[in-house]
Design an enzyme around this catalytic site. Structure first.
Site, PDB file in Angstrom:
ATOM      1  N   SER A 120      35.593  26.016  33.648  1.00 20.43           N
ATOM      2  CA  SER A 120      37.324  26.368  34.842  1.00 20.43           C
ATOM      3  C   SER A 120      37.169  24.864  35.386  1.00 20.43           C
ATOM      4  O   SER A 120      35.795  24.112  35.386  1.00 20.43           O
ATOM      5  CB  SER A 120      36.868  27.631  35.855  1.00 20.43           C
ATOM      6  OG  SER A 120      37.387  27.242  36.822  1.00 20.43           O
ATOM      7  N   TYR A 168      30.734  31.882  39.787  1.00 21.87           N
ATOM      8  CA  TYR A 168      31.365  31.867  39.444  1.00 21.87           C
ATOM      9  C   TYR A 168      31.636  30.038  38.601  1.00 21.87           C
ATOM     10  O   TYR A 168      31.593  29.629  37.443  1.00 21.87           O
ATOM     11  CB  TYR A 168      33.080  31.924  39.651  1.00 21.87           C
ATOM     12  CG  TYR A 168      34.025  31.990  38.726  1.00 21.87           C
ATOM     13  CD1 TYR A 168      34.512  32.788  38.061  1.00 21.87           C
ATOM     14  CD2 TYR A 168      35.458  30.426  39.143  1.00 21.87           C
ATOM     15  CE1 TYR A 168      35.728  32.378  37.046  1.00 21.87           C
ATOM     16  CE2 TYR A 168      36.168  30.848  38.152  1.00 21.87           C
ATOM     17  CZ  TYR A 168      36.535  31.155  37.390  1.00 21.87           C
ATOM     18  OH  TYR A 168      37.541  31.058  36.992  1.00 21.87           O
TER      19      TYR A 168
END
Ligand SMILES: NC(=O)c1ccc[n+]([C@@H]2O[C@H](COP(=O)([O-])OP(=O)(O)OC[C@H]3O[C@@H](n4cnc5c(N)ncnc54)[C@H](O)[C@@H]3O)[C@@H](O)[C@H]2O)c1
Length: 248
Positions: A144, A156
């Site tokens: 990401s 994350y």
């Protein structure tokens, strides 16, 4: 772009936004696709995707954060496909559970690392021998834009940075077998994963994206299709951005 005729593809998280579009794209190109997802209606979802794409997509239930669940998946895939063969792995399943570190409990940290990072090991480890035996494979994992760091995402970002390291190391280990290993780093793509972001904050983010819009899952699917083609045999160890010009 070459056809994916006769190729077998596994797309984790294939019941979700990017995964579903990827499954349909690969199926339209002729691949036999397995979507592996925790979603209880994954089998019905696969039927819908098969109809929409005109291709062959099968749904199998798995928890990619659990190693044994992925070993069981391997047995089920062998039954569905009829042989020990995997040409394409898309490590796509992922979740977010955003919070500032000061407010993040251990369970929230642990959950995201397990689903977003351990999953790449759990799935790839279980299927890579089949690729090595055939001296061919394409592995693409979803990192990401957040892998470089983002407020509220220590869990994350750590997992997605882990995917970058995993990709770099594995690409070097598998190059001699004709297996390419790449990661992609999307910016903001219009799927359910963004639902937790309040509208006002989302509008502010969109204004900062040079293309002034979110990405579409099918745009990410096109990139995955490219990186999993037979033709793209000399691209490995890369992290490819797809973000409408948006960079943190
Ligand atoms: N949408 C974005 O803006 C964006 C940006 C960058 C990266 N990504 C990454 O792309 C990937 C796909 O995201 P998306 O936007 O399509 O999200 P999504 O929420 O639409 O889909 C994710 C899918 O993963 C499945 N899943 C979740 N936990 C699982 C588990 N333990 N085992 C098996 N399946 C599980 C869900 O059931 C769902 O079908 C994720 O790895 C995400 O981190 C998304």
């Amino acid at each position: 772009m070459d056809s994916k005729k006769d190729m077998i593809a596994l797309v984790t998280g294939g019941a979700g936004g990017i995964g579903s579009e990827t499954a349909m794209t690969l199926a339209r190109e002729g691949a036999r696709v397995i979507i592996a997802d925790l979603y209880e209606k994954v089998e019905e979802t696969a039927e819908i995707l098969s109809r929409k794409s005109g291709g062959k997509i099968t749904g199998l239930r798995v928890d990619v954060s659990d190693f044994d669940s992925c070993t069981k998946l391997r047995g089920e895939v062998e039954k569905v496909v009829g042989e020990r063969r995997m040409d394409i792995i898309v490590n796509n399943a992922g979740i977010t559970r955003d919070a500032l570190l000061t407010k993040m409990d251990f369970a929230t940290w642990d959950k995201v690392i397990r689903v977003d990072l351990y999953s790449a090991f759990n799935v790839t480890k279980n299927f890579v021998e089949w690729m090595i035996e055939r001296k061919f494979g394409r592995i693409v994992s979803l990192s990401s834009i957040s892998w470089k760091g983002n407020v509220g995402q220590v869990n994350y970002s750590s997992a997605k940075a882990g995917i970058v390291g995993f990709t770099g190391s594995l690409s070097r280990e598998l190059a001699r077998y004709g297996i390419t290993v790449n990661a992609i780093a999307p910016g903001l793509i219009d799927t359910d994963i963004l639902k937790s972001i309040p509208d006002k904050i989302m509008q502010g983010i969109i204004e900062k994206i040079p293309m002034r819009r979110l990405g579409k899952p099918e745009e990410v699917a096109s990139l995955i299709s490219f990186l999993t083609s037979r033709d793209t045999s000399y691209i490995t160890g890369e992290v490819v951005s797809i973000n409408g010009g948006f960079n943190f």
